[in-house]
Design a protein around this motif. Structure first.
Motif, PDB file in Angstrom:
ATOM      1  N   ASP A 125     -13.450  -9.254 -57.193  1.00 19.75           N
ATOM      2  CA  ASP A 125     -12.521  -9.335 -57.387  1.00 19.75           C
ATOM      3  C   ASP A 125     -11.231  -9.608 -57.402  1.00 19.75           C
ATOM      4  O   ASP A 125      -9.608  -9.611 -58.156  1.00 19.75           O
ATOM      5  N   TRP A 126     -10.852  -9.890 -56.337  1.00 14.92           N
ATOM      6  CA  TRP A 126     -10.093 -11.315 -55.753  1.00 14.92           C
ATOM      7  C   TRP A 126      -9.842 -12.274 -56.505  1.00 14.92           C
ATOM      8  O   TRP A 126      -8.824 -12.322 -56.856  1.00 14.92           O
ATOM      9  N   SER A 127     -11.010 -12.397 -56.629  1.00 14.74           N
ATOM     10  CA  SER A 127     -10.485 -13.815 -57.342  1.00 14.74           C
ATOM     11  C   SER A 127      -9.721 -13.609 -59.033  1.00 14.74           C
ATOM     12  O   SER A 127      -9.142 -14.885 -59.321  1.00 14.74           O
ATOM     13  N   LEU A 128     -10.345 -12.766 -59.037  1.00 11.45           N
ATOM     14  CA  LEU A 128      -9.766 -12.140 -61.140  1.00 11.45           C
ATOM     15  C   LEU A 128      -7.993 -11.991 -60.701  1.00 11.45           C
ATOM     16  O   LEU A 128      -7.735 -12.189 -61.605  1.00 11.45           O
ATOM     17  N   THR A 129      -7.618 -11.604 -59.871  1.00 10.54           N
ATOM     18  CA  THR A 129      -5.976 -11.736 -59.646  1.00 10.54           C
ATOM     19  C   THR A 129      -6.000 -13.347 -59.417  1.00 10.54           C
ATOM     20  O   THR A 129      -4.216 -13.338 -59.272  1.00 10.54           O
ATOM     21  N   THR A 130      -5.992 -13.718 -59.333  1.00 11.78           N
ATOM     22  CA  THR A 130      -5.198 -15.716 -59.172  1.00 11.78           C
ATOM     23  C   THR A 130      -4.727 -16.597 -60.420  1.00 11.78           C
ATOM     24  O   THR A 130      -4.523 -17.445 -60.341  1.00 11.78           O
ATOM     25  N   GLY A 131      -5.756 -16.262 -60.948  1.00 17.92           N
ATOM     26  CA  GLY A 131      -5.252 -16.582 -62.674  1.00 17.92           C
ATOM     27  C   GLY A 131      -7.172 -17.836 -62.493  1.00 17.92           C
ATOM     28  O   GLY A 131      -6.306 -18.089 -63.977  1.00 17.92           O
ATOM     29  N   GLY A 161     -13.630 -24.168 -57.232  1.00 19.77           N
ATOM     30  CA  GLY A 161     -13.130 -22.512 -57.420  1.00 19.77           C
ATOM     31  C   GLY A 161     -11.639 -22.739 -56.673  1.00 19.77           C
ATOM     32  O   GLY A 161     -11.392 -23.394 -55.897  1.00 19.77           O
ATOM     33  N   PRO A 162     -11.079 -21.310 -56.523  1.00 12.81           N
ATOM     34  CA  PRO A 162      -9.578 -21.272 -55.584  1.00 12.81           C
ATOM     35  C   PRO A 162     -10.187 -20.840 -54.364  1.00 12.81           C
ATOM     36  O   PRO A 162     -11.282 -20.882 -53.984  1.00 12.81           O
ATOM     37  N   GLU A 163      -9.165 -21.394 -53.136  1.00 10.59           N
ATOM     38  CA  GLU A 163      -9.509 -21.146 -51.446  1.00 10.59           C
ATOM     39  C   GLU A 163      -8.943 -19.433 -51.255  1.00 10.59           C
ATOM     40  O   GLU A 163      -8.438 -18.873 -52.019  1.00 10.59           O
ATOM     41  N   ILE A 164     -10.285 -18.570 -50.726  1.00 14.83           N
ATOM     42  CA  ILE A 164      -9.799 -17.856 -50.044  1.00 14.83           C
ATOM     43  C   ILE A 164      -9.044 -17.366 -49.045  1.00 14.83           C
ATOM     44  O   ILE A 164      -9.206 -17.624 -48.229  1.00 14.83           O
TER      45      ILE A 164
END
Length: 278
Positions: free
Chosen positions: A236-242, A249-252
């Motif tokens: 869910d968090w990853s979907l907010t990053t674009g 993948g993005p850094e958490i």
């Protein structure tokens, strides 16, 4: 010790004729390993799996030999297990409608060819758990739904019947236990293989926060996304990053890492009754 395979989350080694399955702290979402580890995640997955393997032995044989007789550098995050010839089907049991199952239902009114009642909403409990297998290997690199007839064509009627029945039985027993601890198991993924004697055996992991959706029962409310104890929080968090769901993948962020770790610990402690000490 020979390194055999590096997966998105787990590494496999050959060790004295057995398999060493090592769970790392990597997090994989949408089939992509993210660059930021979650401390203790591998140990939490391993210890929860080991607990379930012991508690489900009367249902089906499993590949666990030992969760303690492992090399010191992998202590707590590895299990020693029997080699299996794995069946190339992901065995999924769904007791609630969510995730990819929900999207397939909204499109087709069915999941894996199983027709469901009209008007179901996100998170609703299904009339009974359903077996919704997916391909383990596909041309797209992503899991794709299979009908039961397709599973039969792939592996034969007898084996297909067995893995369906075992998947649903393991899910039911797991869900019943979790319910007494205030946890809903919405769905879970299992894998099976054959051991050296040809016995059908449960492998990989079982009823963990990576292979299942865990929800707090006292907060469950159909018709909306549910708070989770699993990696859905990171999805869910990853979907907010674009992010476009392709590597890298993005850094958490640190707060998301800490919250994810806390969720994994909470559900481990609820289900096993053990206090987590890293």
């Amino acid at each position: 010790m020979k390194h055999v395979h590096a997966g998105k989350v787990r590494d496999l080694y050959e060790w004295d004729g057995d398999i060493l399955l090592v769970a790392t702290d990597r997090v994989s979402v949408y089939d992509v390993s993210l660059p930021t580890p979650v401390p203790d995640k591998g140990k939490l997955l391993t210890q929860l799996s080991a607990w379930w393997f012991e508690h489900l032995r009367e249902v089906v044989p499993n590949h666990l030999i030992s969760a303690t007789d492992v090399p010191a550098e992998f202590a707590g995050r590895a299990i020693r297990c029997k080699p299996l010839k794995m069946i190339q089907v992901e065995c999924i049991a769904r007791g609630h409608l969510t995730g990819l199952g929900l999207r397939e239902y909204q499109r087709d009114g069915a999941v894996s060819g199983i027709r469901l009642p009209e008007g179901l909403v996100e998170g609703v409990k299904l009339p009974e758990p359903i077996f919704t297998p997916t391909t383990k290997i596909s041309d797209t690199g992503h899991d794709e739904f299979m009908t039961f007839d397709e599973v039969v064509n792939e592996i034969g009627r007898e084996t297909a019947d067995r893995i369906r029945d075992l998947t649903l039985e393991i899910y039911r027993k797991g869900a019943e236990h979790a319910a007494t601890k205030g946890v809903i198991i919405a769905d879970t993924k299992l894998e099976f293989g054959f051991d050296a004697d040809g016995e059908l055996t449960l492998g990989d992991e079982v009823l963990t926060s990576d292979s299942s959706r865990f929800w707090p029962a006292d907060e469950w409310e159909p018709g909306r996304p549910q708070r989770s104890f699993d990696k859905q929080f990171v999805r869910d968090w990853s979907l907010t990053t674009g992010w476009d769901k392709t590597p890298p993948g993005p850094e958490i962020p640190a707060d998301v890492v800490a919250a994810t770790r806390a969720k994994y610990i909470e559900v481990y402690e609820r289900i096993t009754g053990n206090t987590w000490t890293s």
